[in-house]
Design a protein around this motif. Structure first.
Motif, PDB file in Angstrom:
ATOM      1  N   ASP A  46      42.956  39.836  42.755  1.00 42.48           N
ATOM      2  CA  ASP A  46      41.818  39.872  41.851  1.00 42.48           C
ATOM      3  C   ASP A  46      41.690  41.271  41.260  1.00 42.48           C
ATOM      4  OD1 ASP A  46      39.583  38.980  40.514  1.00 42.48           O
ATOM      5  OD2 ASP A  46      38.239  39.250  42.230  1.00 42.48           O
ATOM      6  N   GLU A  47      41.445  41.347  39.967  1.00 43.12           N
ATOM      7  CA  GLU A  47      41.276  42.638  39.305  1.00 43.12           C
ATOM      8  C   GLU A  47      40.006  43.321  39.819  1.00 43.12           C
ATOM      9  OE1 GLU A  47      41.228  44.401  34.780  1.00 43.12           O
ATOM     10  OE2 GLU A  47      41.805  42.331  35.154  1.00 43.12           O
ATOM     11  N   ARG A  49      36.620  44.976  39.973  1.00 42.36           N
ATOM     12  CA  ARG A  49      35.399  44.960  39.149  1.00 42.36           C
ATOM     13  C   ARG A  49      34.739  46.334  39.220  1.00 42.36           C
ATOM     14  NH1 ARG A  49      37.753  40.545  38.735  1.00 42.36           N
ATOM     15  NH2 ARG A  49      36.728  38.589  38.453  1.00 42.36           N
ATOM     16  N   GLN A  96      35.519  46.331  48.452  1.00 46.47           N
ATOM     17  CA  GLN A  96      36.474  45.245  48.302  1.00 46.47           C
ATOM     18  C   GLN A  96      36.793  44.737  49.703  1.00 46.47           C
ATOM     19  OE1 GLN A  96      39.975  46.484  46.168  1.00 46.47           O
ATOM     20  NE2 GLN A  96      40.131  44.530  45.138  1.00 46.47           N
ATOM     21  N   GLN A 106      34.267  41.054  46.204  1.00 43.93           N
ATOM     22  CA  GLN A 106      33.959  42.391  45.717  1.00 43.93           C
ATOM     23  C   GLN A 106      32.449  42.488  45.580  1.00 43.93           C
ATOM     24  OE1 GLN A 106      36.292  43.926  42.434  1.00 43.93           O
ATOM     25  NE2 GLN A 106      37.951  42.499  42.912  1.00 43.93           N
ATOM     26  N   LEU A 115      30.252  40.619  43.030  1.00 38.91           N
ATOM     27  CA  LEU A 115      30.879  40.700  41.713  1.00 38.91           C
ATOM     28  C   LEU A 115      32.041  39.717  41.552  1.00 38.91           C
ATOM     29  CD1 LEU A 115      31.003  44.604  41.478  1.00 38.91           C
ATOM     30  CD2 LEU A 115      29.291  43.067  40.481  1.00 38.91           C
ATOM     31  N   SER A 116      32.654  39.319  42.664  1.00 36.87           N
ATOM     32  CA  SER A 116      33.789  38.408  42.595  1.00 36.87           C
ATOM     33  C   SER A 116      34.058  37.793  43.958  1.00 36.87           C
ATOM     34  CB  SER A 116      35.031  39.179  42.130  1.00 36.87           C
ATOM     35  OG  SER A 116      36.171  38.378  42.236  1.00 36.87           O
ATOM     36  N   THR A 117      34.466  36.520  43.932  1.00 34.64           N
ATOM     37  CA  THR A 117      34.888  35.839  45.166  1.00 34.64           C
ATOM     38  C   THR A 117      36.207  35.109  44.941  1.00 34.64           C
ATOM     39  OG1 THR A 117      33.597  33.871  44.593  1.00 34.64           O
ATOM     40  CG2 THR A 117      32.543  35.481  46.059  1.00 34.64           C
ATOM     41  N   ASN A 118      37.076  35.707  44.178  1.00 32.09           N
ATOM     42  CA  ASN A 118      38.364  35.078  43.863  1.00 32.09           C
ATOM     43  C   ASN A 118      39.360  35.258  45.007  1.00 32.09           C
ATOM     44  OD1 ASN A 118      37.487  34.280  41.323  1.00 32.09           O
ATOM     45  ND2 ASN A 118      38.073  36.229  40.400  1.00 32.09           N
ATOM     46  N   ASP A 120      42.596  36.384  46.962  1.00 26.51           N
ATOM     47  CA  ASP A 120      43.343  37.643  46.884  1.00 26.51           C
ATOM     48  C   ASP A 120      44.502  37.560  47.868  1.00 26.51           C
ATOM     49  OD1 ASP A 120      44.298  40.219  46.901  1.00 26.51           O
ATOM     50  OD2 ASP A 120      42.322  41.130  46.829  1.00 26.51           O
TER      51      ASP A 120
END
Length: 191
Positions: A46-47, A49, A96, A106, A115-118, A120
């Motif tokens: 994941d990029e 954030r 992270q 993140q 900010l993110s739960t993708n 990884d």
């Protein structure tokens, strides 16, 4: 056959077979390393954030980070034991969190906002690349053997390149000496 020639032939055999066998290890390390380098463009990780701008002293405490990360309802994530690593990224003001099952979260370091739960997969790739996925036996035996063999391959390669160069240099030097002796002899005869 001279000892130097025998050593040269032995170097060729060692270099060939060690290189052939170890190429499997080196290829594996190279492929996983390349995947790690290009993991964001390939969608493996994941990029990163960016959180709200704040100083590190304004960061939320670690127990709150763990609580937020484990309460996201991610499959296979229930407790702190499921966390592989927590990284604080000051340039982005983000925590992270990477889990053992290739999940990632993140969190804004100052607000606690997710900010993110993708997914990884970088954790999986890292453990493959450094050998820890296979256990300590692999890291401390196979990778040690591969590293020492790489040193052996280097020296045998240097010898295989250096020995013929040395022989050519010595042959030229000897020919030059013989040529000089012949010139001196011709001068003596002409006098």
């Amino acid at each position: 056959m001279s000892n130097a020639v025998k050593l040269y032939q032995l170097s060729r055999k060692v270099h060939k077979w060690a290189g052939l066998i170890l190429s499997v290890f080196f290829m594996f390390i190279a492929v996983t390393g390349l995947l790690l380098v290009y993991m964001i463009p390939l969608g493996v990780a994941d990029e990163l954030r960016t959180g709200k701008e704040a100083s590190p002293s304004q960061s939320i405490p670690m127990d709150k980070v763990v609580s937020i990360a484990t309460s996201q309802g991610l499959p296979g994530v229930t407790s702190v034991e499921d966390i592989f690593r927590i990284e604080y990224r000051p340039s982005a003001n983000v925590y992270q969190i990477r889990f053992n099952n290739s999940q990632g979260v993140q969190i804004d370091a100052s607000t606690g906002k997710v900010l993110s739960t993708n997914p990884d997969y970088s954790t999986f790739l890292i453990t493959l690349h450094d050998g820890s996925f296979f256990g300590n036996w692999y890291r401390y035996s196979a990778l040690t053997f591969a590293g020492l063999s790489l040193i052996l391959l280097s020296f045998s390669g240097y010898y295989m390149v250096g020995y013929p160069l040395y022989k050519r240099l010595m042959t030229r030097k000897k020919a030059k000496s013989m040529e000089n002796i012949a010139k001196l002899s011709n001068k003596d005869i002409n006098k």
